[in-house]
Write a protein that holds these residues in place. Structure first.
Motif, PDB file in Angstrom:
ATOM      1  N   ALA A 110      13.471  -1.973   5.150  1.00  0.00           N
ATOM      2  CA  ALA A 110      11.923  -1.682   5.132  1.00  0.00           C
ATOM      3  C   ALA A 110      11.683  -0.487   5.282  1.00  0.00           C
ATOM      4  CB  ALA A 110      11.120  -2.894   5.623  1.00  0.00           C
ATOM      5  N   MET A 111      12.070  -0.023   6.294  1.00  0.00           N
ATOM      6  CA  MET A 111      11.457   1.421   6.880  1.00  0.00           C
ATOM      7  C   MET A 111      12.294   2.423   6.181  1.00  0.00           C
ATOM      8  SD  MET A 111      11.630   1.593  10.952  1.00  0.00           S
ATOM      9  CE  MET A 111      13.217   1.296  11.105  1.00  0.00           C
ATOM     10  N   THR A 112      13.408   2.449   5.673  1.00  0.00           N
ATOM     11  CA  THR A 112      14.013   3.460   4.657  1.00  0.00           C
ATOM     12  C   THR A 112      13.382   3.421   3.120  1.00  0.00           C
ATOM     13  OG1 THR A 112      15.839   2.105   4.087  1.00  0.00           O
ATOM     14  CG2 THR A 112      16.294   3.516   5.925  1.00  0.00           C
ATOM     15  N   SER A 113      12.754   2.183   3.125  1.00  0.00           N
ATOM     16  CA  SER A 113      12.114   2.102   1.494  1.00  0.00           C
ATOM     17  C   SER A 113      10.845   2.863   1.371  1.00  0.00           C
ATOM     18  CB  SER A 113      11.618   0.338   1.260  1.00  0.00           C
ATOM     19  OG  SER A 113      10.726   0.257   0.300  1.00  0.00           O
ATOM     20  N   ALA A 114      10.225   2.810   2.814  1.00  0.00           N
ATOM     21  CA  ALA A 114       8.980   3.374   2.837  1.00  0.00           C
ATOM     22  C   ALA A 114       9.337   4.959   3.180  1.00  0.00           C
ATOM     23  CB  ALA A 114       8.175   2.865   4.239  1.00  0.00           C
ATOM     24  N   ALA A 115      10.437   5.407   3.717  1.00  0.00           N
ATOM     25  CA  ALA A 115      10.580   6.718   4.251  1.00  0.00           C
ATOM     26  C   ALA A 115      10.581   7.509   3.097  1.00  0.00           C
ATOM     27  CB  ALA A 115      11.961   6.810   5.290  1.00  0.00           C
ATOM     28  N   VAL A 116      11.065   7.216   2.052  1.00  0.00           N
ATOM     29  CA  VAL A 116      11.364   8.097   0.814  1.00  0.00           C
ATOM     30  C   VAL A 116      10.193   8.426   0.086  1.00  0.00           C
ATOM     31  CG1 VAL A 116      13.943   7.629   0.642  1.00  0.00           C
ATOM     32  CG2 VAL A 116      12.285   6.245  -0.776  1.00  0.00           C
ATOM     33  N   GLY A 155       0.692  -1.363  -0.027  1.00  0.00           N
ATOM     34  CA  GLY A 155      -0.108   0.167   0.062  1.00  0.00           C
ATOM     35  C   GLY A 155       0.768   1.440  -0.095  1.00  0.00           C
ATOM     36  N   LEU A 156       2.243   1.332  -0.469  1.00  0.00           N
ATOM     37  CA  LEU A 156       2.845   2.531  -0.519  1.00  0.00           C
ATOM     38  C   LEU A 156       3.278   2.895  -2.014  1.00  0.00           C
ATOM     39  CD1 LEU A 156       5.767   0.961   1.878  1.00  0.00           C
ATOM     40  CD2 LEU A 156       4.118   3.069   2.371  1.00  0.00           C
ATOM     41  N   PRO A 157       3.420   4.056  -2.113  1.00  0.00           N
ATOM     42  CA  PRO A 157       3.697   4.790  -3.569  1.00  0.00           C
ATOM     43  C   PRO A 157       4.880   3.845  -3.968  1.00  0.00           C
ATOM     44  CG  PRO A 157       3.338   6.334  -2.047  1.00  0.00           C
ATOM     45  CD  PRO A 157       3.177   5.444  -1.148  1.00  0.00           C
ATOM     46  N   THR A 158       5.258   3.668  -5.315  1.00  0.00           N
ATOM     47  CA  THR A 158       6.281   3.007  -5.768  1.00  0.00           C
ATOM     48  C   THR A 158       6.998   3.234  -7.027  1.00  0.00           C
ATOM     49  OG1 THR A 158       5.091   1.601  -7.051  1.00  0.00           O
ATOM     50  CG2 THR A 158       5.555   0.572  -4.813  1.00  0.00           C
ATOM     51  N   GLY A 159       6.686   4.993  -6.867  1.00  0.00           N
ATOM     52  CA  GLY A 159       7.076   5.737  -7.975  1.00  0.00           C
ATOM     53  C   GLY A 159       8.593   6.119  -7.644  1.00  0.00           C
ATOM     54  N   ALA A 160       9.554   6.681  -8.481  1.00  0.00           N
ATOM     55  CA  ALA A 160      10.785   7.194  -8.108  1.00  0.00           C
ATOM     56  C   ALA A 160      10.699   8.187  -7.040  1.00  0.00           C
ATOM     57  CB  ALA A 160      11.400   7.937  -9.323  1.00  0.00           C
ATOM     58  N   PRO A 161      11.548   8.175  -6.117  1.00  0.00           N
ATOM     59  CA  PRO A 161      11.276   9.266  -5.015  1.00  0.00           C
ATOM     60  C   PRO A 161      11.688  10.363  -5.446  1.00  0.00           C
ATOM     61  CG  PRO A 161      13.378   7.746  -4.649  1.00  0.00           C
ATOM     62  CD  PRO A 161      12.449   7.353  -5.635  1.00  0.00           C
ATOM     63  N   SER A 210       3.361   4.520   8.771  1.00  0.00           N
ATOM     64  CA  SER A 210       3.522   3.814   7.457  1.00  0.00           C
ATOM     65  C   SER A 210       4.795   3.281   7.568  1.00  0.00           C
ATOM     66  CB  SER A 210       3.451   4.501   6.306  1.00  0.00           C
ATOM     67  OG  SER A 210       1.842   4.798   6.304  1.00  0.00           O
ATOM     68  N   VAL A 211       5.861   3.799   7.920  1.00  0.00           N
ATOM     69  CA  VAL A 211       7.394   3.772   8.048  1.00  0.00           C
ATOM     70  C   VAL A 211       7.300   2.321   9.017  1.00  0.00           C
ATOM     71  CG1 VAL A 211       9.494   4.153   8.539  1.00  0.00           C
ATOM     72  CG2 VAL A 211       8.333   5.866   7.102  1.00  0.00           C
ATOM     73  N   LEU A 212       7.055   2.695  10.072  1.00  0.00           N
ATOM     74  CA  LEU A 212       7.002   1.777  11.168  1.00  0.00           C
ATOM     75  C   LEU A 212       6.253   0.490  10.776  1.00  0.00           C
ATOM     76  CD1 LEU A 212       6.769   3.958  14.062  1.00  0.00           C
ATOM     77  CD2 LEU A 212       8.802   2.774  13.925  1.00  0.00           C
ATOM     78  N   ASP A 213       5.106   0.398   9.947  1.00  0.00           N
ATOM     79  CA  ASP A 213       4.305  -0.705   9.703  1.00  0.00           C
ATOM     80  C   ASP A 213       5.221  -1.374   8.706  1.00  0.00           C
ATOM     81  OD1 ASP A 213       2.154   0.089  11.268  1.00  0.00           O
ATOM     82  OD2 ASP A 213       1.152   0.934   9.598  1.00  0.00           O
ATOM     83  N   ALA A 214       5.894  -0.852   7.810  1.00  0.00           N
ATOM     84  CA  ALA A 214       6.524  -1.377   6.699  1.00  0.00           C
ATOM     85  C   ALA A 214       7.796  -2.171   7.433  1.00  0.00           C
ATOM     86  CB  ALA A 214       7.213  -0.559   5.669  1.00  0.00           C
ATOM     87  N   GLY A 215       8.376  -1.607   8.382  1.00  0.00           N
ATOM     88  CA  GLY A 215       9.445  -2.259   9.005  1.00  0.00           C
ATOM     89  C   GLY A 215       8.985  -3.410   9.745  1.00  0.00           C
ATOM     90  N   GLU A 216       8.135  -3.436  10.429  1.00  0.00           N
ATOM     91  CA  GLU A 216       7.379  -4.499  11.358  1.00  0.00           C
ATOM     92  C   GLU A 216       6.734  -5.728  10.079  1.00  0.00           C
ATOM     93  OE1 GLU A 216       4.521  -3.411  13.757  1.00  0.00           O
ATOM     94  OE2 GLU A 216       5.891  -1.643  14.531  1.00  0.00           O
ATOM     95  N   SER A 217       6.583  -5.162   8.810  1.00  0.00           N
ATOM     96  CA  SER A 217       5.744  -6.127   7.941  1.00  0.00           C
ATOM     97  C   SER A 217       6.736  -7.377   7.579  1.00  0.00           C
ATOM     98  CB  SER A 217       5.189  -5.558   6.642  1.00  0.00           C
ATOM     99  OG  SER A 217       6.585  -5.101   5.963  1.00  0.00           O
TER     100      SER A 217
END
Length: 478
Positions: free
Chosen positions: A294-300, A94-100, A307-314
């Motif tokens: 995983a967190m840095t993937s979401a953070a950008v 559920g995260l954007p996947t475009g270029a940061p 959402s960042v913390l959710d990504a890390g825990e996932s």
């Protein structure tokens, strides 16, 4: 000269602690060691005050072999193997996947440096010492870089600065980002990607260490793994021989770049982090590496710290101790963010839970990171000051929290009083990176992120010189 983190007599007490933490019975080993005159107390700084005699050192090596031969620790709840870890991952994030945005990647690099720099002079100083230093100089609570100006001599003597770091990391001395392993490993990850591409192997990570990373600039599990490489072992065996630091923080500090180049794809970032981490770590040590990637993937690509913390825990094994640790710490930090409790109370709870662990262990430091991110709500200054004031591995936790919050904010939104002293550049002991500018690192990282998003393959060697002969890489693909 006493070498740290590799002497058998120093490794064995750490091994006793690590095995006990894993649930392995090493009481008989401990009795033999104590009866021979060895200390069962792990040295805090990596080396005991005096070297052991040849007989005691030989016994320590023998007992380390005995510990290595014990049945494997852990359970299905705490796997190291990627297939077992990946079994619980979601199919969608559920995260954007475009270029940061380039500014977000730049912010990640700057934030990592700022947080690391804040924590450098007080690395190894316990929480109470950090508070005393700040109180004595009228700077409590922490809100800026540390300074020695006005620090009473008796306080300075009681809580001496990190002698390697203080000359370049106190406010009155900062002139660019000084060299630090927390930045060196980020640079090395960038070079691995530019040289080998996204399909790099663990063996190629190991080769990169030997080719570009000075042995004297690695510590704890990385120093042990480096030694094991020189002894002819290959990953993942390099993480297993005489390595009591296998669940410490080292791999967790190495994986930010893997997230930045896989925007919105925590799974892909975690896969790369796993290949890197197993060179030196197992179980919780590996889980920390996946968590940060995983967190840095979401953070950008998101502006929401939850959402960042959710990504890390996932990407964590859901029943692992590491996952339980960060979930609890996150809840504590979130509670403090609402004002229903305060940050010092959060720290009291974390120390009650994890204070028995070494200051470089992964779980206690990850707890601090999770709590500080939840408490700081994406604000870089609030977050890094919270985590560094908590003690333990201050430069590493500051770097990780700064990386996430810097990317959430973007370089343009970071306070000039924090980024200005960096002078836009950093020092490094990795050949080819000393004096490199953060803007250049952000551009190179962004280029890799764009190739991921567009689906085009990175051509190995185009950004970092010729590709080394893959046949010369250490061992086989892991």
């Amino acid at each position: 000269m006493r070498l740290t983190w590799v002497q058998p007599e120093d490794l064995l007490p750490h091994e006793l602690a690590a095995s006990a933490d894993e649930g392995r019975d090493v009481s008989a080993v401990a009795r033999r060691w104590a009866a021979a005159g060895g200390s069962v107390l792990p040295p805090v700084s990596g080396a005991s005050a005096e070297p052991a005699g040849p007989e005691l050192r030989a016994l320590a090596a023998e007992l380390l072999d005995e510990c290595d031969a014990l049945p494997p620790a852990g359970s299905a709840a705490e796997p190291t193997e990627l297939a077992a870890i990946r079994a619980s991952w979601p199919t969608e994030y559920g995260l954007p996947t475009g270029a940061p945005e380039p500014d977000r990647v730049h912010g990640g690099w700057l934030g990592r440096a700022v947080g690391c720099l804040l924590g450098k002079p007080v690395e190894k100083i316990p929480r109470q010492g950090i508070r005393e230093i700040l109180t004595a100089t009228g700077r409590w609570p922490l809100a800026g870089y540390f300074t020695g100006v006005g620090l009473p001599a008796e306080v300075a003597a009681r809580w001496p600065w990190n002698r390697r770091s203080a000359p370049t990391s106190l406010a009155e001395n900062i002139d660019g980002m000084p060299e630090d392993d927390d930045l060196n490993f980020a640079l090395l990850a960038l070079r691995v990607l530019e040289t080998y591409g996204r399909e790099f192997s663990s063996a190629e990570v190991a080769q990169a260490w030997l080719d570009w990373l000075p042995g004297g600039r690695v510590f704890t599990a990385e120093r042990v793994a480096y030694r094991n490489l020189l002894l002819g072992l290959t990953p993942p065996e390099t993480a297993l021989r005489h390595n009591p630091f296998r669940e410490w923080i080292g791999a967790q500090i190495r994986t930010d770049v893997y997230g930045w180049v896989h925007p919105g794809r925590p799974d892909l970032a975690a896969e790369l982090a796993h290949r890197d981490a197993i060179v030196s770590h197992v179980r919780g040590g590996v889980h920390g590496a996946l968590w940060v990637a995983a967190m840095t993937s979401a953070a950008v690509v998101t502006s929401d710290v939850d959402s960042v913390l959710d990504a890390g825990e996932s990407v964590l094994p859901p029943q692992s101790r590491f996952a339980a640790t960060v979930r609890e710490a996150r809840a504590l930090g979130a509670e403090a963010a609402t004002g229903s409790t305060d940050w010092e109370s959060v720290l009291d709870t974390l120390y009650a839970r994890h204070g028995h662990l070494h200051w470089v262990h992964v779980r206690n430091n990850a707890a601090l990171v999770a709590a500080a991110l939840a408490y700081g709500r994406g604000d870089l200054v609030r977050s890094i000051c919270a985590v560094v004031s908590g003690g333990w591995d201050t430069d590493s936790t500051g770097a990780t929290v700064g990386s996430v919050t810097g990317a959430l904010t973007g370089a343009a939104g970071l306070p000039a009083e924090w980024t200005g002293p960096l002078r836009g550049r950093l020092r490094s002991s990795i050949a080819g990176f000393d004096g490199v500018e953060f803007a250049a690192l952000a551009e190179r990282t962004g280029r890799l992120a764009r190739t991921q998003v567009s689906g085009t393959a990175q051509v190995p060697g185009t950004a970092a010189g010729p590709v080394p002969d893959r046949g010369a890489a250490v061992g086989a693909e892991s």
